[in-house]
Write a protein that holds these residues in place. Structure first.
Motif, PDB file in Angstrom:
ATOM      1  N   ARG A 218       4.855  -4.018  -7.565  1.00 31.99           N
ATOM      2  CA  ARG A 218       3.792  -4.965  -7.068  1.00 31.99           C
ATOM      3  C   ARG A 218       2.859  -4.317  -6.307  1.00 31.99           C
ATOM      4  NH1 ARG A 218       8.006  -9.976  -5.548  1.00 31.99           N
ATOM      5  NH2 ARG A 218       8.422 -10.663  -7.516  1.00 31.99           N
ATOM      6  N   GLN A 219       2.875  -2.895  -6.378  1.00 31.27           N
ATOM      7  CA  GLN A 219       1.861  -2.359  -5.258  1.00 31.27           C
ATOM      8  C   GLN A 219       0.338  -2.676  -5.593  1.00 31.27           C
ATOM      9  OE1 GLN A 219       4.211  -0.761  -7.266  1.00 31.27           O
ATOM     10  NE2 GLN A 219       5.891  -0.180  -5.853  1.00 31.27           N
ATOM     11  N   SER A 220      -0.487  -2.600  -4.726  1.00 30.99           N
ATOM     12  CA  SER A 220      -1.950  -3.058  -4.785  1.00 30.99           C
ATOM     13  C   SER A 220      -2.946  -1.807  -4.620  1.00 30.99           C
ATOM     14  CB  SER A 220      -2.278  -4.041  -4.028  1.00 30.99           C
ATOM     15  OG  SER A 220      -1.328  -5.056  -3.971  1.00 30.99           O
ATOM     16  N   LEU A 221      -2.637  -0.746  -3.820  1.00 30.97           N
ATOM     17  CA  LEU A 221      -3.483   0.293  -3.503  1.00 30.97           C
ATOM     18  C   LEU A 221      -2.417   1.751  -3.306  1.00 30.97           C
ATOM     19  CD1 LEU A 221      -6.149   1.290  -2.570  1.00 30.97           C
ATOM     20  CD2 LEU A 221      -5.668   0.428  -0.178  1.00 30.97           C
ATOM     21  N   TRP A 222      -3.091   2.628  -3.736  1.00 32.45           N
ATOM     22  CA  TRP A 222      -2.600   4.005  -3.473  1.00 32.45           C
ATOM     23  C   TRP A 222      -3.510   4.830  -2.669  1.00 32.45           C
ATOM     24  CZ3 TRP A 222      -1.419   0.737  -7.219  1.00 32.45           C
ATOM     25  CH2 TRP A 222      -0.288   0.715  -7.871  1.00 32.45           C
ATOM     26  N   LEU A 223      -2.973   5.387  -1.565  1.00 39.13           N
ATOM     27  CA  LEU A 223      -3.867   6.104  -0.706  1.00 39.13           C
ATOM     28  C   LEU A 223      -3.222   7.788  -1.120  1.00 39.13           C
ATOM     29  CD1 LEU A 223      -3.512   4.273   2.596  1.00 39.13           C
ATOM     30  CD2 LEU A 223      -5.599   4.258   0.925  1.00 39.13           C
ATOM     31  N   LEU A 224      -4.206   8.544  -1.582  1.00 39.63           N
ATOM     32  CA  LEU A 224      -3.701   9.961  -1.817  1.00 39.63           C
ATOM     33  C   LEU A 224      -4.173  10.949  -0.926  1.00 39.63           C
ATOM     34  CD1 LEU A 224      -2.783  12.085  -3.935  1.00 39.63           C
ATOM     35  CD2 LEU A 224      -5.049  11.981  -5.212  1.00 39.63           C
ATOM     36  N   THR A 225      -3.023  11.540  -0.117  1.00 39.36           N
ATOM     37  CA  THR A 225      -3.344  12.678   0.937  1.00 39.36           C
ATOM     38  C   THR A 225      -3.969  13.762   0.251  1.00 39.36           C
ATOM     39  OG1 THR A 225      -1.170  12.919   1.050  1.00 39.36           O
ATOM     40  CG2 THR A 225      -1.751  11.216   2.427  1.00 39.36           C
TER      41      THR A 225
ATOM     42  N   THR B 200       1.504  17.048   3.242  1.00 41.32           N
ATOM     43  CA  THR B 200       0.020  16.626   3.369  1.00 41.32           C
ATOM     44  C   THR B 200      -0.103  15.319   4.176  1.00 41.32           C
ATOM     45  OG1 THR B 200       0.446  15.219   1.404  1.00 41.32           O
ATOM     46  CG2 THR B 200      -0.382  17.434   1.166  1.00 41.32           C
ATOM     47  N   GLY B 201       0.970  15.024   4.977  1.00 46.00           N
ATOM     48  CA  GLY B 201       0.841  13.977   6.085  1.00 46.00           C
ATOM     49  C   GLY B 201       1.077  12.517   5.430  1.00 46.00           C
ATOM     50  N   THR B 202       1.954  12.293   4.462  1.00 48.25           N
ATOM     51  CA  THR B 202       1.983  11.068   3.934  1.00 48.25           C
ATOM     52  C   THR B 202       2.939  10.030   4.911  1.00 48.25           C
ATOM     53  OG1 THR B 202       3.967  11.824   2.803  1.00 48.25           O
ATOM     54  CG2 THR B 202       2.030  11.748   1.340  1.00 48.25           C
TER      55      THR B 202
ATOM     56  N   SER C  99       5.107  -8.463   7.148  1.00 41.60           N
ATOM     57  CA  SER C  99       3.606  -9.085   7.538  1.00 41.60           C
ATOM     58  C   SER C  99       3.222  -9.320   6.009  1.00 41.60           C
ATOM     59  CB  SER C  99       3.068  -8.118   8.674  1.00 41.60           C
ATOM     60  OG  SER C  99       2.335  -7.298   7.986  1.00 41.60           O
ATOM     61  N   PRO C 100       1.913  -9.628   6.046  1.00 44.59           N
ATOM     62  CA  PRO C 100       1.111  -9.657   4.792  1.00 44.59           C
ATOM     63  C   PRO C 100       0.757  -8.412   4.216  1.00 44.59           C
ATOM     64  CG  PRO C 100       0.309 -11.506   6.250  1.00 44.59           C
ATOM     65  CD  PRO C 100       1.353 -10.521   7.053  1.00 44.59           C
ATOM     66  N   VAL C 101       1.089  -7.323   4.796  1.00 40.49           N
ATOM     67  CA  VAL C 101       0.924  -5.838   4.322  1.00 40.49           C
ATOM     68  C   VAL C 101       1.959  -5.041   4.508  1.00 40.49           C
ATOM     69  CG1 VAL C 101      -0.481  -5.088   6.422  1.00 40.49           C
ATOM     70  CG2 VAL C 101      -0.939  -4.171   4.231  1.00 40.49           C
ATOM     71  N   LEU C 102       2.080  -4.250   3.568  1.00 46.56           N
ATOM     72  CA  LEU C 102       3.462  -3.446   3.724  1.00 46.56           C
ATOM     73  C   LEU C 102       3.052  -2.096   3.251  1.00 46.56           C
ATOM     74  CD1 LEU C 102       6.431  -2.736   4.088  1.00 46.56           C
ATOM     75  CD2 LEU C 102       6.707  -3.111   1.580  1.00 46.56           C
ATOM     76  N   PHE C 103       3.441  -0.959   4.139  1.00 47.42           N
ATOM     77  CA  PHE C 103       3.023   0.459   3.600  1.00 47.42           C
ATOM     78  C   PHE C 103       4.399   1.298   3.297  1.00 47.42           C
ATOM     79  CE2 PHE C 103       0.143  -1.277   6.810  1.00 47.42           C
ATOM     80  CZ  PHE C 103      -1.050  -1.028   6.161  1.00 47.42           C
ATOM     81  N   CYS C 104       3.966   1.820   2.239  1.00 49.75           N
ATOM     82  CA  CYS C 104       5.305   2.746   1.619  1.00 49.75           C
ATOM     83  C   CYS C 104       5.030   4.374   1.294  1.00 49.75           C
ATOM     84  CB  CYS C 104       5.357   2.208   0.256  1.00 49.75           C
ATOM     85  SG  CYS C 104       5.543   0.368   0.106  1.00 49.75           S
ATOM     86  N   ASP C 105       5.877   5.071   1.908  1.00 46.16           N
ATOM     87  CA  ASP C 105       5.752   6.457   1.993  1.00 46.16           C
ATOM     88  C   ASP C 105       6.464   6.731   0.608  1.00 46.16           C
ATOM     89  OD1 ASP C 105       5.645   8.963   2.209  1.00 46.16           O
ATOM     90  OD2 ASP C 105       7.101   9.222   3.998  1.00 46.16           O
ATOM     91  N   THR C 106       5.676   6.932  -0.410  1.00 43.83           N
ATOM     92  CA  THR C 106       5.612   6.908  -1.585  1.00 43.83           C
ATOM     93  C   THR C 106       6.159   6.006  -2.439  1.00 43.83           C
ATOM     94  OG1 THR C 106       6.493   8.759  -3.466  1.00 43.83           O
ATOM     95  CG2 THR C 106       8.224   7.968  -1.555  1.00 43.83           C
ATOM     96  N   ASP C 107       6.399   5.928  -3.825  1.00 47.84           N
ATOM     97  CA  ASP C 107       6.961   4.845  -4.512  1.00 47.84           C
ATOM     98  C   ASP C 107       7.496   5.136  -5.958  1.00 47.84           C
ATOM     99  OD1 ASP C 107       4.565   5.357  -5.804  1.00 47.84           O
ATOM    100  OD2 ASP C 107       4.002   3.248  -6.307  1.00 47.84           O
ATOM    101  N   ALA C 108       7.915   4.481  -6.713  1.00 48.06           N
ATOM    102  CA  ALA C 108       8.567   4.719  -8.081  1.00 48.06           C
ATOM    103  C   ALA C 108       7.394   5.632  -8.917  1.00 48.06           C
ATOM    104  CB  ALA C 108       9.112   3.510  -8.866  1.00 48.06           C
TER     105      ALA C 108
ATOM    106  N   VAL D 187       0.836  -1.194   0.024  1.00 45.66           N
ATOM    107  CA  VAL D 187      -0.191  -0.013   0.256  1.00 45.66           C
ATOM    108  C   VAL D 187       1.050   1.221  -0.013  1.00 45.66           C
ATOM    109  CG1 VAL D 187      -1.908   1.297   1.170  1.00 45.66           C
ATOM    110  CG2 VAL D 187      -1.486  -1.340   1.254  1.00 45.66           C
ATOM    111  N   VAL D 188       0.619   2.067  -0.901  1.00 52.41           N
ATOM    112  CA  VAL D 188       1.417   3.367  -1.115  1.00 52.41           C
ATOM    113  C   VAL D 188       0.572   4.496  -0.506  1.00 52.41           C
ATOM    114  CG1 VAL D 188       2.704   4.940  -2.622  1.00 52.41           C
ATOM    115  CG2 VAL D 188       2.579   2.265  -2.972  1.00 52.41           C
ATOM    116  N   VAL D 189       1.274   5.340   0.223  1.00 52.28           N
ATOM    117  CA  VAL D 189       0.946   6.668   0.660  1.00 52.28           C
ATOM    118  C   VAL D 189       1.603   7.840  -0.193  1.00 52.28           C
ATOM    119  CG1 VAL D 189       0.231   8.044   2.625  1.00 52.28           C
ATOM    120  CG2 VAL D 189       0.299   5.643   2.847  1.00 52.28           C
ATOM    121  N   LEU D 190       0.822   8.570  -0.902  1.00 53.27           N
ATOM    122  CA  LEU D 190       1.617   9.502  -1.689  1.00 53.27           C
ATOM    123  C   LEU D 190       0.630  10.850  -1.677  1.00 53.27           C
ATOM    124  CD1 LEU D 190       1.057   8.835  -5.367  1.00 53.27           C
ATOM    125  CD2 LEU D 190      -0.372   7.990  -3.779  1.00 53.27           C
TER     126      LEU D 190
END
Length: 398
Positions: A279-286, A165-167, A244-253, A157-160
Protein backbone atom coordinates in the motif's frame (compact mmCIF):
# COMPACT_ATOMS: atom_id res chain seq x y z
CA UNK A 1 -35.65 -0.43 27.34
CA UNK A 2 -37.18 -2.75 24.80
CA UNK A 3 -35.11 -5.61 23.39
CA UNK A 4 -35.47 -7.19 19.97
CA UNK A 5 -34.82 -10.55 18.40
CA UNK A 6 -33.16 -9.67 15.09
CA UNK A 7 -31.87 -6.15 14.50
CA UNK A 8 -30.42 -4.58 11.36
CA UNK A 9 -27.94 -1.77 10.75
CA UNK A 10 -27.09 -0.92 7.16
CA UNK A 11 -24.63 1.56 5.75
CA UNK A 12 -21.86 2.24 3.30
CA UNK A 13 -19.18 2.52 5.99
CA UNK A 14 -17.08 4.42 3.46
CA UNK A 15 -15.00 4.23 5.59
CA UNK A 16 -16.20 3.05 9.02
CA UNK A 17 -15.74 5.59 11.82
CA UNK A 18 -16.62 6.03 15.49
CA UNK A 19 -20.18 7.14 14.74
CA UNK A 20 -20.84 3.93 12.84
CA UNK A 21 -19.36 1.83 15.63
CA UNK A 22 -21.50 3.59 18.24
CA UNK A 23 -24.61 2.85 16.20
CA UNK A 24 -23.69 -0.82 15.82
CA UNK A 25 -22.71 -1.24 19.48
CA UNK A 26 -25.98 0.36 20.61
CA UNK A 27 -27.99 -1.95 18.36
CA UNK A 28 -26.04 -5.02 19.46
CA UNK A 29 -26.82 -4.27 23.12
CA UNK A 30 -30.55 -4.26 22.34
CA UNK A 31 -30.81 -7.31 20.08
CA UNK A 32 -30.44 -11.03 20.49
CA UNK A 33 -28.97 -11.13 16.98
CA UNK A 34 -27.70 -8.19 14.94
CA UNK A 35 -26.93 -8.09 11.23
CA UNK A 36 -24.80 -5.30 9.79
CA UNK A 37 -25.25 -4.88 6.04
CA UNK A 38 -22.39 -3.12 4.26
CA UNK A 39 -23.53 -1.67 0.93
CA UNK A 40 -20.87 -0.54 -1.52
CA UNK A 41 -21.14 0.98 -4.97
CA UNK A 42 -18.79 -0.03 -7.76
CA UNK A 43 -17.54 3.56 -8.18
CA UNK A 44 -16.13 3.67 -4.66
CA UNK A 45 -12.45 3.28 -3.88
CA UNK A 46 -12.44 1.12 -0.76
CA UNK A 47 -13.25 -2.51 -1.59
CA UNK A 48 -16.42 -4.00 -0.16
CA UNK A 49 -14.47 -6.98 1.19
CA UNK A 50 -12.21 -4.67 3.19
CA UNK A 51 -15.12 -2.81 4.75
CA UNK A 52 -16.81 -6.07 5.71
CA UNK A 53 -13.55 -7.30 7.27
CA UNK A 54 -13.07 -4.04 9.20
CA UNK A 55 -16.59 -4.19 10.65
CA UNK A 56 -16.15 -7.85 11.61
CA UNK A 57 -12.90 -7.06 13.38
CA UNK A 58 -14.47 -4.25 15.38
CA UNK A 59 -17.69 -6.15 16.16
CA UNK A 60 -16.77 -9.85 16.47
CA UNK A 61 -20.13 -10.84 17.95
CA UNK A 62 -22.14 -9.35 15.11
CA UNK A 63 -23.07 -10.90 11.78
CA UNK A 64 -21.65 -8.69 9.00
CA UNK A 65 -22.60 -9.21 5.35
CA UNK A 66 -21.89 -7.20 2.22
CA UNK A 67 -23.76 -6.29 -0.94
CA UNK A 68 -23.03 -4.25 -4.06
CA UNK A 69 -25.63 -1.50 -4.44
CA UNK A 70 -25.15 0.58 -7.57
CA UNK A 71 -28.53 2.32 -7.33
CA UNK A 72 -28.40 6.10 -6.82
CA UNK A 73 -30.08 7.57 -3.74
CA UNK A 74 -33.53 9.16 -4.00
CA UNK A 75 -35.73 8.98 -0.90
CA UNK A 76 -38.59 10.65 -2.81
CA UNK A 77 -38.92 7.93 -5.46
CA UNK A 78 -40.80 4.74 -4.47
CA UNK A 79 -39.29 2.88 -7.43
CA UNK A 80 -35.79 3.67 -6.18
CA UNK A 81 -36.77 2.48 -2.72
CA UNK A 82 -38.03 -0.76 -4.26
CA UNK A 83 -34.74 -1.25 -6.09
CA UNK A 84 -32.70 -0.69 -2.93
CA UNK A 85 -34.95 -2.99 -0.94
CA UNK A 86 -34.37 -5.75 -3.47
CA UNK A 87 -30.64 -5.47 -2.75
CA UNK A 88 -31.20 -5.33 0.99
CA UNK A 89 -33.59 -8.29 1.04
CA UNK A 90 -31.31 -10.43 -1.08
CA UNK A 91 -28.50 -9.87 1.43
CA UNK A 92 -30.71 -10.17 4.53
CA UNK A 93 -33.63 -12.49 3.72
CA UNK A 94 -34.46 -13.22 7.37
CA UNK A 95 -37.29 -11.37 9.17
CA UNK A 96 -36.11 -8.18 10.88
CA UNK A 97 -37.64 -6.93 14.14
CA UNK A 98 -35.89 -3.54 14.32
CA UNK A 99 -33.77 -1.33 12.12
CA UNK A 100 -31.34 1.05 13.84
CA UNK A 101 -30.40 4.33 12.15
CA UNK A 102 -29.54 7.93 12.95
CA UNK A 103 -31.36 9.21 9.88
CA UNK A 104 -34.79 10.64 9.05
CA UNK A 105 -35.34 7.86 6.52
CA UNK A 106 -35.32 5.27 9.32
CA UNK A 107 -39.10 5.14 9.68
CA UNK A 108 -39.60 4.33 6.00
CA UNK A 109 -36.82 1.75 6.08
CA UNK A 110 -38.43 0.11 9.09
CA UNK A 111 -41.85 0.12 7.44
CA UNK A 112 -40.47 -1.59 4.34
CA UNK A 113 -38.80 -4.26 6.46
CA UNK A 114 -41.95 -4.65 8.55
CA UNK A 115 -39.83 -3.70 11.55
CA UNK A 116 -39.70 -1.07 14.25
CA UNK A 117 -37.46 1.92 13.56
CA UNK A 118 -35.04 2.80 16.37
CA UNK A 119 -33.26 6.16 16.17
CA UNK A 120 -29.81 6.46 17.75
CA UNK A 121 -28.17 9.80 18.55
CA UNK A 122 -29.77 11.79 15.68
CA UNK A 123 -27.95 14.99 16.72
CA UNK A 124 -24.58 13.18 16.49
CA UNK A 125 -23.45 14.59 19.80
CA UNK A 126 -21.33 11.58 20.74
CA UNK A 127 -19.08 11.47 17.68
CA UNK A 128 -19.05 14.58 15.45
CA UNK A 129 -17.60 12.92 12.36
CA UNK A 130 -18.87 11.90 8.92
CA UNK A 131 -17.78 9.63 6.12
CA UNK A 132 -17.51 12.67 3.87
CA UNK A 133 -15.22 14.42 6.35
CA UNK A 134 -13.00 11.35 6.63
CA UNK A 135 -12.71 11.04 2.86
CA UNK A 136 -11.82 14.71 2.52
CA UNK A 137 -9.27 14.82 5.36
CA UNK A 138 -8.38 11.59 7.17
CA UNK A 139 -5.83 13.41 9.34
CA UNK A 140 -8.50 15.74 10.74
CA UNK A 141 -10.63 12.70 11.70
CA UNK A 142 -7.82 10.37 12.75
CA UNK A 143 -9.02 9.90 16.34
CA UNK A 144 -12.43 8.73 15.07
CA UNK A 145 -10.90 5.85 13.06
CA UNK A 146 -10.06 2.35 14.22
CA UNK A 147 -6.68 0.66 13.51
CA UNK A 148 -7.58 -1.22 10.28
CA UNK A 149 -9.02 1.92 8.68
CA UNK A 150 -6.02 3.95 9.76
CA UNK A 151 -3.77 1.36 8.16
CA UNK A 152 -5.71 1.60 4.90
CA UNK A 153 -5.57 5.42 4.80
CA UNK A 154 -2.00 5.91 6.04
CA UNK A 155 0.31 7.37 3.41
CA UNK A 156 3.28 5.03 3.40
CA UNK A 157 6.65 6.38 2.32
CA UNK A 158 9.55 4.03 1.58
CA UNK A 159 13.20 5.05 1.84
CA UNK A 160 15.39 2.73 -0.19
CA UNK A 161 18.85 2.69 -1.69
CA UNK A 162 22.17 0.92 -1.97
CA UNK A 163 24.24 -0.04 1.05
CA UNK A 164 25.51 2.80 3.24
CA UNK A 165 23.53 5.54 1.48
CA UNK A 166 21.65 6.85 4.52
CA UNK A 167 18.28 5.12 4.22
CA UNK A 168 17.96 4.48 7.96
CA UNK A 169 19.11 7.99 8.82
CA UNK A 170 16.58 9.57 6.47
CA UNK A 171 13.70 7.38 7.67
CA UNK A 172 14.46 8.33 11.28
CA UNK A 173 14.87 12.01 10.44
CA UNK A 174 11.53 12.07 8.61
CA UNK A 175 9.69 10.43 11.50
CA UNK A 176 11.26 12.90 13.94
CA UNK A 177 10.31 15.83 11.70
CA UNK A 178 6.62 14.90 11.52
CA UNK A 179 6.40 13.96 15.20
CA UNK A 180 7.44 17.51 16.07
CA UNK A 181 4.28 18.81 14.35
CA UNK A 182 2.28 17.52 17.32
CA UNK A 183 -1.32 16.39 17.46
CA UNK A 184 -1.99 13.16 15.60
CA UNK A 185 1.40 13.60 13.89
CA UNK A 186 3.15 13.00 17.23
CA UNK A 187 2.42 9.29 16.66
CA UNK A 188 4.46 9.14 13.44
CA UNK A 189 6.51 5.97 13.21
CA UNK A 190 9.22 4.48 11.08
CA UNK A 191 9.74 0.78 10.34
CA UNK A 192 13.34 -0.52 10.52
CA UNK A 193 14.72 -2.85 7.87
CA UNK A 194 13.94 -6.44 8.85
CA UNK A 195 16.50 -7.71 6.32
CA UNK A 196 19.26 -6.26 8.47
CA UNK A 197 17.93 -7.97 11.59
CA UNK A 198 17.71 -11.22 9.63
CA UNK A 199 21.28 -10.77 8.38
CA UNK A 200 22.64 -10.11 11.88
CA UNK A 201 21.16 -13.36 13.14
CA UNK A 202 22.46 -15.22 10.09
CA UNK A 203 26.01 -13.97 10.68
CA UNK A 204 25.76 -14.71 14.42
CA UNK A 205 24.79 -18.33 13.72
CA UNK A 206 27.71 -18.71 11.31
CA UNK A 207 30.14 -17.26 13.87
CA UNK A 208 28.83 -19.70 16.48
CA UNK A 209 30.26 -22.41 14.22
CA UNK A 210 33.29 -20.47 12.95
CA UNK A 211 34.43 -17.59 15.14
CA UNK A 212 36.50 -16.09 12.32
CA UNK A 213 33.56 -15.91 9.89
CA UNK A 214 32.99 -12.59 8.10
CA UNK A 215 30.01 -11.12 6.30
CA UNK A 216 31.48 -12.16 2.96
CA UNK A 217 31.18 -15.79 4.12
CA UNK A 218 27.40 -15.56 4.52
CA UNK A 219 25.35 -17.12 1.72
CA UNK A 220 21.65 -16.47 1.05
CA UNK A 221 19.06 -18.90 -0.29
CA UNK A 222 16.26 -17.76 -2.55
CA UNK A 223 13.51 -18.87 -0.18
CA UNK A 224 14.81 -16.55 2.55
CA UNK A 225 13.83 -13.40 0.65
CA UNK A 226 10.05 -14.02 0.59
CA UNK A 227 10.24 -14.50 4.36
CA UNK A 228 12.07 -11.19 4.70
CA UNK A 229 9.51 -9.46 2.47
CA UNK A 230 6.53 -10.90 4.37
CA UNK A 231 7.87 -9.95 7.81
CA UNK A 232 8.72 -6.46 6.56
CA UNK A 233 5.17 -6.06 5.24
CA UNK A 234 3.65 -7.38 8.49
CA UNK A 235 5.65 -4.94 10.60
CA UNK A 236 4.72 -2.11 8.28
CA UNK A 237 1.03 -2.98 8.63
CA UNK A 238 1.28 -3.10 12.43
CA UNK A 239 2.97 0.30 12.52
CA UNK A 240 0.36 1.82 10.19
CA UNK A 241 -2.43 0.65 12.50
CA UNK A 242 -0.90 2.41 15.50
CA UNK A 243 0.72 5.47 13.96
CA UNK A 244 -0.13 8.80 12.36
CA UNK A 245 -1.45 9.56 8.85
CA UNK A 246 2.07 9.05 7.47
CA UNK A 247 4.47 6.13 7.94
CA UNK A 248 8.13 5.88 6.95
CA UNK A 249 9.64 2.54 5.98
CA UNK A 250 13.34 1.75 5.78
CA UNK A 251 12.98 -0.49 2.68
CA UNK A 252 9.96 -2.60 1.70
CA UNK A 253 9.03 -5.77 -0.17
CA UNK A 254 9.65 -4.04 -3.50
CA UNK A 255 13.22 -3.19 -2.46
CA UNK A 256 13.68 -6.83 -1.48
CA UNK A 257 13.19 -7.83 -5.13
CA UNK A 258 16.33 -5.88 -6.02
CA UNK A 259 18.27 -7.24 -3.05
CA UNK A 260 17.39 -10.77 -4.24
CA UNK A 261 18.86 -9.90 -7.62
CA UNK A 262 21.95 -8.40 -5.99
CA UNK A 263 22.75 -11.55 -3.98
CA UNK A 264 21.46 -14.32 -6.27
CA UNK A 265 21.70 -12.75 -9.71
CA UNK A 266 18.04 -13.05 -10.71
CA UNK A 267 14.67 -11.71 -9.49
CA UNK A 268 12.19 -13.59 -7.30
CA UNK A 269 8.65 -13.87 -8.64
CA UNK A 270 7.33 -14.70 -5.19
CA UNK A 271 8.83 -11.53 -3.71
CA UNK A 272 7.37 -9.56 -6.61
CA UNK A 273 3.92 -10.93 -5.79
CA UNK A 274 4.31 -9.86 -2.17
CA UNK A 275 5.43 -6.40 -3.27
CA UNK A 276 2.41 -6.06 -5.58
CA UNK A 277 0.10 -6.26 -2.55
CA UNK A 278 1.74 -3.27 -0.86
CA UNK A 279 0.00 0.00 0.00
CA UNK A 280 3.01 2.30 -0.36
CA UNK A 281 2.50 5.71 -1.98
CA UNK A 282 5.98 7.21 -2.42
CA UNK A 283 9.54 5.91 -2.74
CA UNK A 284 12.54 8.06 -1.78
CA UNK A 285 15.69 6.78 -3.49
CA UNK A 286 18.91 7.72 -1.68
CA UNK A 287 21.77 8.57 -4.03
CA UNK A 288 25.10 6.83 -3.43
CA UNK A 289 27.12 9.76 -4.76
CA UNK A 290 28.80 11.86 -2.09
CA UNK A 291 28.05 9.40 0.73
CA UNK A 292 31.10 7.68 2.26
CA UNK A 293 30.93 3.91 2.45
CA UNK A 294 30.98 2.68 6.05
CA UNK A 295 31.60 -1.01 6.63
CA UNK A 296 29.65 -1.86 9.80
CA UNK A 297 30.33 -5.58 9.56
CA UNK A 298 27.27 -6.34 7.40
CA UNK A 299 28.37 -4.62 4.22
CA UNK A 300 30.78 -5.37 1.42
CA UNK A 301 31.44 -4.67 -2.25
CA UNK A 302 31.36 -0.88 -2.12
CA UNK A 303 31.88 -0.87 -5.89
CA UNK A 304 28.34 -2.27 -6.39
CA UNK A 305 26.63 0.80 -4.99
CA UNK A 306 26.25 2.66 -8.32
CA UNK A 307 24.85 -0.52 -9.90
CA UNK A 308 22.36 -0.94 -7.05
CA UNK A 309 21.23 2.68 -7.31
CA UNK A 310 20.73 2.20 -11.04
CA UNK A 311 18.75 -1.01 -10.56
CA UNK A 312 16.49 0.62 -7.99
CA UNK A 313 15.90 3.57 -10.32
CA UNK A 314 15.22 1.33 -13.31
CA UNK A 315 12.78 -0.93 -11.45
CA UNK A 316 10.97 1.99 -9.85
CA UNK A 317 10.50 3.53 -13.29
CA UNK A 318 9.52 0.25 -14.94
CA UNK A 319 6.83 -0.46 -12.36
CA UNK A 320 5.49 3.10 -12.40
CA UNK A 321 6.14 3.83 -8.74
CA UNK A 322 6.11 7.45 -7.63
CA UNK A 323 9.75 8.24 -6.91
CA UNK A 324 11.87 11.15 -5.70
CA UNK A 325 15.64 10.83 -5.73
CA UNK A 326 17.39 12.58 -2.85
CA UNK A 327 21.03 13.67 -3.00
CA UNK A 328 23.49 15.89 -1.22
CA UNK A 329 24.18 16.36 2.50
CA UNK A 330 21.84 15.12 5.22
CA UNK A 331 20.01 18.46 5.67
CA UNK A 332 19.30 18.81 1.97
CA UNK A 333 18.05 15.23 1.69
CA UNK A 334 15.67 15.77 4.57
CA UNK A 335 14.37 19.05 3.16
CA UNK A 336 13.76 17.54 -0.29
CA UNK A 337 12.11 14.49 1.24
CA UNK A 338 9.82 16.58 3.46
CA UNK A 339 8.76 18.65 0.45
CA UNK A 340 7.87 15.47 -1.46
CA UNK A 341 5.95 14.00 1.48
CA UNK A 342 4.05 17.25 2.06
CA UNK A 343 2.96 17.23 -1.58
CA UNK A 344 1.73 13.67 -1.13
CA UNK A 345 -0.20 14.51 2.03
CA UNK A 346 -1.75 17.61 0.46
CA UNK A 347 -3.30 15.45 -2.25
CA UNK A 348 -5.31 13.50 0.30
CA UNK A 349 -6.37 9.87 -0.06
CA UNK A 350 -8.15 10.48 -3.39
CA UNK A 351 -11.17 8.36 -2.50
CA UNK A 352 -13.86 8.43 -5.16
CA UNK A 353 -17.16 10.18 -4.43
CA UNK A 354 -20.11 7.91 -3.68
CA UNK A 355 -23.15 7.83 -5.93
CA UNK A 356 -25.08 11.12 -5.92
CA UNK A 357 -28.24 11.83 -3.94
CA UNK A 358 -31.04 12.53 -6.42
CA UNK A 359 -33.61 13.36 -3.75
CA UNK A 360 -35.46 16.64 -4.19
CA UNK A 361 -34.22 17.87 -0.83
CA UNK A 362 -31.07 15.89 0.06
CA UNK A 363 -30.06 16.14 3.67
CA UNK A 364 -33.44 17.48 4.87
CA UNK A 365 -35.90 15.54 7.03
CA UNK A 366 -38.35 13.19 5.35
CA UNK A 367 -41.91 14.26 4.65
CA UNK A 368 -44.31 14.67 7.61
CA UNK A 369 -46.21 11.59 6.45
CA UNK A 370 -43.02 9.58 7.08
CA UNK A 371 -42.24 10.33 10.74
CA UNK A 372 -38.86 9.19 11.93
CA UNK A 373 -35.93 10.73 13.77
CA UNK A 374 -36.23 14.37 14.85
CA UNK A 375 -35.17 17.15 12.52
CA UNK A 376 -31.45 17.82 12.53
CA UNK A 377 -30.70 21.54 12.86
CA UNK A 378 -27.11 22.68 13.04
CA UNK A 379 -24.02 20.64 12.14
CA UNK A 380 -23.63 18.20 9.26
CA UNK A 381 -24.54 14.59 9.77
CA UNK A 382 -21.48 12.77 11.13
CA UNK A 383 -22.75 9.21 10.84
CA UNK A 384 -22.53 8.65 7.16
CA UNK A 385 -23.82 11.71 5.31
CA UNK A 386 -22.65 15.30 4.97
CA UNK A 387 -25.91 16.98 5.95
CA UNK A 388 -27.25 19.71 3.68
CA UNK A 389 -24.20 19.83 1.42
CA UNK A 390 -22.26 17.20 -0.52
CA UNK A 391 -22.72 13.56 -1.36
CA UNK A 392 -24.53 11.44 1.24
CA UNK A 393 -23.53 8.04 2.42
CA UNK A 394 -25.33 5.35 0.45
CA UNK A 395 -26.89 3.00 2.95
CA UNK A 396 -27.00 5.68 5.60
CA UNK A 397 -29.64 7.08 3.22
CA UNK A 398 -31.23 4.25 1.15
Amino acid sequence: MRRYGHGLVLGKFYPPHAGHHHLVATAADRCETLTVLVCAASVESLPLADRVAWMREEHPGVRVVGAVDDIPVNVDDPAVWDAHMAVFRAAVPEPVDAVFTSEPYGAELGRRFGAESVCVDPERTRFPVSGTAVRESPAACWDFLRPPVRAALTRRVVVLGAESTGTTTLARDLADHYRRRGGVWARTRWVPEYGREFSERKLARLRAERTEARWSDVAFASDEFPLIARVQAEREEAAARAGSPVLFCDTDAFATTVWHERYLGFPSEEVRRIAARGRQSLWLLTDDRGVPFEDDGLRDQEELRPWMTGRFAAELARTGRRTVRVSGPRERRLADAVAAVDRLLAEGPRLADPLPDLSARPGLPVRPDRPGCPDRPGPPDPVGSPGPVGSPELGERP
